[in-house]
Design a protein around this motif. Structure first.
Motif, mmCIF file in Angstrom:
data_model
loop_
_atom_site.group_PDB
_atom_site.id
_atom_site.type_symbol
_atom_site.label_atom_id
_atom_site.label_comp_id
_atom_site.label_asym_id
_atom_site.label_seq_id
_atom_site.Cartn_x
_atom_site.Cartn_y
_atom_site.Cartn_z
ATOM 1 N N LYS A 20 0.827 -1.205 0.000
ATOM 2 C CA LYS A 20 0.000 0.000 0.000
ATOM 3 C C LYS A 20 0.862 1.257 0.000
ATOM 4 O O LYS A 20 0.584 2.207 -0.745
ATOM 5 N N GLU A 21 1.904 1.256 0.815
ATOM 6 C CA GLU A 21 2.815 2.398 0.845
ATOM 7 C C GLU A 21 3.488 2.572 -0.509
ATOM 8 O O GLU A 21 3.638 3.700 -1.004
ATOM 9 N N ASN A 22 3.890 1.465 -1.108
ATOM 10 C CA ASN A 22 4.515 1.498 -2.431
ATOM 11 C C ASN A 22 3.539 2.043 -3.471
ATOM 12 O O ASN A 22 3.917 2.865 -4.316
ATOM 13 N N MET A 23 2.286 1.617 -3.409
ATOM 14 C CA MET A 23 1.297 2.080 -4.376
ATOM 15 C C MET A 23 1.082 3.585 -4.272
ATOM 16 O O MET A 23 0.991 4.275 -5.289
ATOM 17 N N VAL A 24 1.025 4.098 -3.057
ATOM 18 C CA VAL A 24 0.862 5.543 -2.876
ATOM 19 C C VAL A 24 2.044 6.287 -3.493
ATOM 20 O O VAL A 24 1.867 7.289 -4.195
ATOM 21 N N GLN A 25 3.246 5.793 -3.258
ATOM 22 C CA GLN A 25 4.440 6.439 -3.802
ATOM 23 C C GLN A 25 4.445 6.401 -5.332
ATOM 24 O O GLN A 25 4.718 7.411 -5.986
ATOM 25 N N VAL A 26 4.136 5.241 -5.887
ATOM 26 C CA VAL A 26 4.098 5.106 -7.346
ATOM 27 C C VAL A 26 3.017 6.014 -7.933
ATOM 28 O O VAL A 26 3.243 6.681 -8.955
ATOM 29 N N ALA A 27 1.867 6.073 -7.295
ATOM 30 C CA ALA A 27 0.783 6.926 -7.784
ATOM 31 C C ALA A 27 1.181 8.404 -7.753
ATOM 32 O O ALA A 27 0.840 9.157 -8.662
ATOM 33 N N LYS A 28 1.915 8.799 -6.724
ATOM 34 C CA LYS A 28 2.377 10.189 -6.648
ATOM 35 C C LYS A 28 3.353 10.502 -7.774
ATOM 36 O O LYS A 28 3.333 11.592 -8.333
ATOM 37 N N GLU A 29 4.204 9.540 -8.089
ATOM 38 C CA GLU A 29 5.242 9.762 -9.109
ATOM 39 C C GLU A 29 4.713 9.607 -10.530
ATOM 40 O O GLU A 29 5.103 10.359 -11.420
ATOM 41 N N GLU A 30 3.836 8.614 -10.750
ATOM 42 C CA GLU A 30 3.440 8.275 -12.118
ATOM 43 C C GLU A 30 1.974 8.533 -12.427
ATOM 44 O O GLU A 30 1.557 8.421 -13.574
ATOM 45 N N GLY A 31 1.199 8.817 -11.401
ATOM 46 C CA GLY A 31 -0.231 9.035 -11.608
ATOM 47 C C GLY A 31 -1.034 7.830 -11.169
ATOM 48 O O GLY A 31 -0.560 6.692 -11.215
ATOM 49 N N ILE A 32 -2.246 8.121 -10.765
ATOM 50 C CA ILE A 32 -3.082 7.074 -10.179
ATOM 51 C C ILE A 32 -3.514 6.021 -11.200
ATOM 52 O O ILE A 32 -3.815 4.884 -10.839
ATOM 53 N N THR A 33 -3.537 6.366 -12.472
ATOM 54 C CA THR A 33 -3.970 5.416 -13.491
ATOM 55 C C THR A 33 -2.812 4.826 -14.290
ATOM 56 O O THR A 33 -3.041 4.164 -15.306
ATOM 57 N N SER A 34 -1.595 5.040 -13.832
ATOM 58 C CA SER A 34 -0.446 4.496 -14.568
ATOM 59 C C SER A 34 -0.436 2.972 -14.492
ATOM 60 O O SER A 34 -1.007 2.360 -13.575
ATOM 61 N N GLU A 35 0.221 2.360 -15.434
ATOM 62 C CA GLU A 35 0.331 0.901 -15.475
ATOM 63 C C GLU A 35 1.006 0.363 -14.215
ATOM 64 O O GLU A 35 0.579 -0.648 -13.654
ATOM 65 N N SER A 36 2.027 1.054 -13.753
ATOM 66 C CA SER A 36 2.734 0.616 -12.546
ATOM 67 C C SER A 36 1.833 0.652 -11.317
ATOM 68 O O SER A 36 1.837 -0.269 -10.497
ATOM 69 N N THR A 37 1.054 1.715 -11.188
ATOM 70 C CA THR A 37 0.123 1.829 -10.062
ATOM 71 C C THR A 37 -0.910 0.713 -10.114
ATOM 72 O O THR A 37 -1.214 0.087 -9.094
ATOM 73 N N LEU A 38 -1.417 0.431 -11.291
ATOM 74 C CA LEU A 38 -2.405 -0.630 -11.446
ATOM 75 C C LEU A 38 -1.807 -2.001 -11.116
ATOM 76 O O LEU A 38 -2.470 -2.838 -10.497
ATOM 77 N N GLN A 39 -0.559 -2.216 -11.498
ATOM 78 C CA GLN A 39 0.091 -3.489 -11.184
ATOM 79 C C GLN A 39 0.253 -3.672 -9.676
ATOM 80 O O GLN A 39 0.013 -4.761 -9.150
ATOM 81 N N VAL A 40 0.653 -2.613 -8.989
ATOM 82 C CA VAL A 40 0.785 -2.695 -7.535
ATOM 83 C C VAL A 40 -0.582 -2.943 -6.899
ATOM 84 O O VAL A 40 -0.721 -3.757 -5.985
ATOM 85 N N SER A 41 -1.596 -2.269 -7.410
ATOM 86 C CA SER A 41 -2.953 -2.462 -6.906
ATOM 87 C C SER A 41 -3.401 -3.913 -7.079
ATOM 88 O O SER A 41 -4.001 -4.505 -6.172
ATOM 89 N N GLN A 42 -3.092 -4.495 -8.211
ATOM 90 C CA GLN A 42 -3.457 -5.888 -8.462
ATOM 91 C C GLN A 42 -2.707 -6.836 -7.525
ATOM 92 O O GLN A 42 -3.271 -7.833 -7.061
#
Length: 59
Positions: A20-42
């Protein structure tokens, strides 16, 4: 067996919090709908599903 289940549950909870902490960081850096954020969410979804299995299974 119960001790093993408790340890597994705690390990999963720890992994979920880290993810969850990683997802928040990735979302801040790449955007909430980025592929990386979605992968972490999954991956969080998978961990939550595993946690559900562990907590609902009786030994």
């Amino acid at each position: 067996m119960e001790t093993c289940k408790i340890r597994l549950r705690q390990a999963l909870l720890t992994e979920i919090e880290k993810a969850k902490e990683n997802m928040v960081q990735v979302a801040k850096e790449e955007g909430i709908t980025s592929e990386s954020t979605l992968q972490v969410s999954q991956s969080i979804d998978q961990l939550l599903n595993e946690l559900h299995k562990v907590t609902s299974t009786k030994y």
